[in-house]
Enzyme design. Structure first.
Site, PDB file in Angstrom:
ATOM      1  N   CYS A  90      38.012  36.315  35.895  1.00 23.07           N
ATOM      2  CA  CYS A  90      38.688  37.105  36.936  1.00 23.07           C
ATOM      3  C   CYS A  90      39.588  38.185  36.355  1.00 23.07           C
ATOM      4  CB  CYS A  90      39.474  36.192  37.863  1.00 23.07           C
ATOM      5  SG  CYS A  90      40.849  35.336  37.076  1.00 23.07           S
TER       6      CYS A  90
ATOM      7  N   ARG B  95      36.160  43.442  43.574  1.00 24.43           N
ATOM      8  CA  ARG B  95      37.347  43.075  44.362  1.00 24.43           C
ATOM      9  C   ARG B  95      37.525  44.090  45.488  1.00 24.43           C
ATOM     10  NH1 ARG B  95      41.356  39.915  42.153  1.00 24.43           N
ATOM     11  NH2 ARG B  95      42.148  40.024  44.271  1.00 24.43           N
TER      12      ARG B  95
ATOM     13  N   HIS C  93      42.550  31.193  45.085  1.00 25.96           N
ATOM     14  CA  HIS C  93      42.420  32.655  44.953  1.00 25.96           C
ATOM     15  C   HIS C  93      41.092  33.082  45.609  1.00 25.96           C
ATOM     16  CE1 HIS C  93      43.118  36.610  43.610  1.00 25.96           C
ATOM     17  NE2 HIS C  93      42.905  36.508  42.313  1.00 25.96           N
TER      18      HIS C  93
ATOM     19  N   GLN D 137      39.177  36.607  45.000  1.00 21.77           N
ATOM     20  CA  GLN D 137      38.510  36.721  43.712  1.00 21.77           C
ATOM     21  C   GLN D 137      37.085  36.168  43.792  1.00 21.77           C
ATOM     22  OE1 GLN D 137      39.655  38.047  40.648  1.00 21.77           O
ATOM     23  NE2 GLN D 137      37.468  37.875  40.297  1.00 21.77           N
TER      24      GLN D 137
ATOM     25  N   ASP E 281      38.921  31.270  32.668  1.00 22.54           N
ATOM     26  CA  ASP E 281      40.155  31.907  33.151  1.00 22.54           C
ATOM     27  C   ASP E 281      41.248  31.598  32.132  1.00 22.54           C
ATOM     28  OD1 ASP E 281      42.053  33.206  34.715  1.00 22.54           O
ATOM     29  OD2 ASP E 281      42.238  31.596  36.195  1.00 22.54           O
TER      30      ASP E 281
ATOM     31  N   ARG F 236      50.565  37.699  47.936  1.00 19.03           N
ATOM     32  CA  ARG F 236      50.392  36.911  46.701  1.00 19.03           C
ATOM     33  C   ARG F 236      51.706  36.181  46.468  1.00 19.03           C
ATOM     34  NH1 ARG F 236      48.074  38.654  40.864  1.00 19.03           N
ATOM     35  NH2 ARG F 236      46.205  38.294  42.093  1.00 19.03           N
TER      36      ARG F 236
END
Ligand code: CP
Ligand code: NVA
Length: 308
Positions: A266, A294, A134, A137, A225, A107
């Protein structure tokens, strides 16, 4: 080399295989304690490096638990503790890590850190979020949608708010999984044109609609988000909030979606900002299934990367 860098860079048949395998692995574990091993141990003897240059709850814990359930071992590394944060090149770091570990998840901020890591590593590299995308996700989100409502192909997904990294991976998934995506947000925060173009080229209908209510009409899935991502400056917070306030997901807005529409986020969420608690904790919300998925989705991603 099976790097998992972005959804648009991964073959649609491989993506479908990962989603299906994730669902099967999830079913096979039903009722077991979280720490119990899977019946299959495809990662036995494998070492996985999990590198974080930004905070994380879900990505960190779900990757770590997933590797252990499959019989592998992990080391969780913070970018600032590594020489990576002190001037060693990404290329050298990638070549060194490849001598110790079988798989790298990172990340980071700048996408070029990820792509350079992948270019020089001789083991697979997984994107655990960059400023731009991402993908892990959205793999979990596809699994979640299909568990609740069946195939996502042909459905209408509405993204409300900032055209950010998570939105970008939704656009990539629209093209690869065959659903349509409507973006509703201020023009200043539109998703990248390149990604909109990719989804359209792949045959998806992508609509940009400034009026949130019109956008949400007939939606099968509504997604929000945070309004300020980890890569956004804190000084931009007030401006972003002012621009994004009309795009809050609340019960009034959800009324415009189909009655059986789902809500996703998320996480982490900022309650009463991009979404109200009434929606987050309401009957249409599947946010904690997303978080759980996830784990299952990434286990399938790791198996695909390692070919096991
Ligand atoms: N959704 C997500 O990636 O969460 P974390 O930042 O906690 O990993
Ligand atoms: N857009 C958010 C997602 C966090 C998982 C961020 O980049 O901070």
């Amino acid at each position: 080399m099976n790097h998992f860098l972005d959804i648009y860079k991964t073959d649609p048949a491989a993506l479908r295989g990962m989603i299906d395998q994730a669902g099967q692995m999830k079913q096979a574990r039903l009722g077991r304690p979280k720490g119990a091993p899977d019946d299959d141990q495809p990662l036995a003897g494998r070492m996985v490096a999990l590198i974080f240059e930004k905070p994380s709850t879900r990505t960190r814990v779900s990757f770590d638990v997933g590797v252990r359930q499959m019989g592998g071992q992990t080391m969780v590394l913070s970018g600032s503790d590594m020489q990576l944060g002190h001037g060693e090149t990404i290329a050298d770091t990638a070549r060194v890590l490849s001598r110790y570990v079988d798989l790298i998840m990172i990340r980071t901020f700048d996408e070029t850190v990820l792509t350079e890591m992948a270019e020089y590593a001789s083991v697979p590299v997984i994107n655990g979020l960059t400023d731009r995308t991402h993908p892990c996700q959205i793999m979990a989100d596809i699994l979640t949608y299909e568990e609740h409502r069946g195939p996502i192909a042909g459905k209408k997904v509405v993204w409300c708010g900032d055209g950010n990294n998570v939105c970008a991976s939704f656009l990539h998934a629209a093209g690869q999984f065959g659903f349509d995506l409507t973006f509703t947000g201020p023009a200043q925060l539109d998703p990248e044109e390149e990604f909109v173009g990719m989804a359209r080229k792949a045959g998806s209908t992508v609509v940009i609609e400034r009026d949130a209510k019109k956008a949400v009409e007939g939606a099968d899935l509504v997604v929000a988000d945070t309004w300020v991502s980890m890569h956004d400056s804190q000084s931009s917070k007030e401006r972003r909030h002012n621009l994004l306030r009309p795009y809050q997901v609340n019960p009034e807005l959800m009324k415009y979606a189909k009655p059986d529409a789902l809500f996703m986020h998320c996480l982490p969420a900022h309650r009463e900002e991009e979404v109200t608690s009434e929606v987050m904790d309401g009957p249409q919300s599947v946010i904690f299934d997303e978080a759980e998925n996830r784990l299952h989705a990434q286990k399938a991603v790791m198996r695909w990367c390692l070919g096991v």
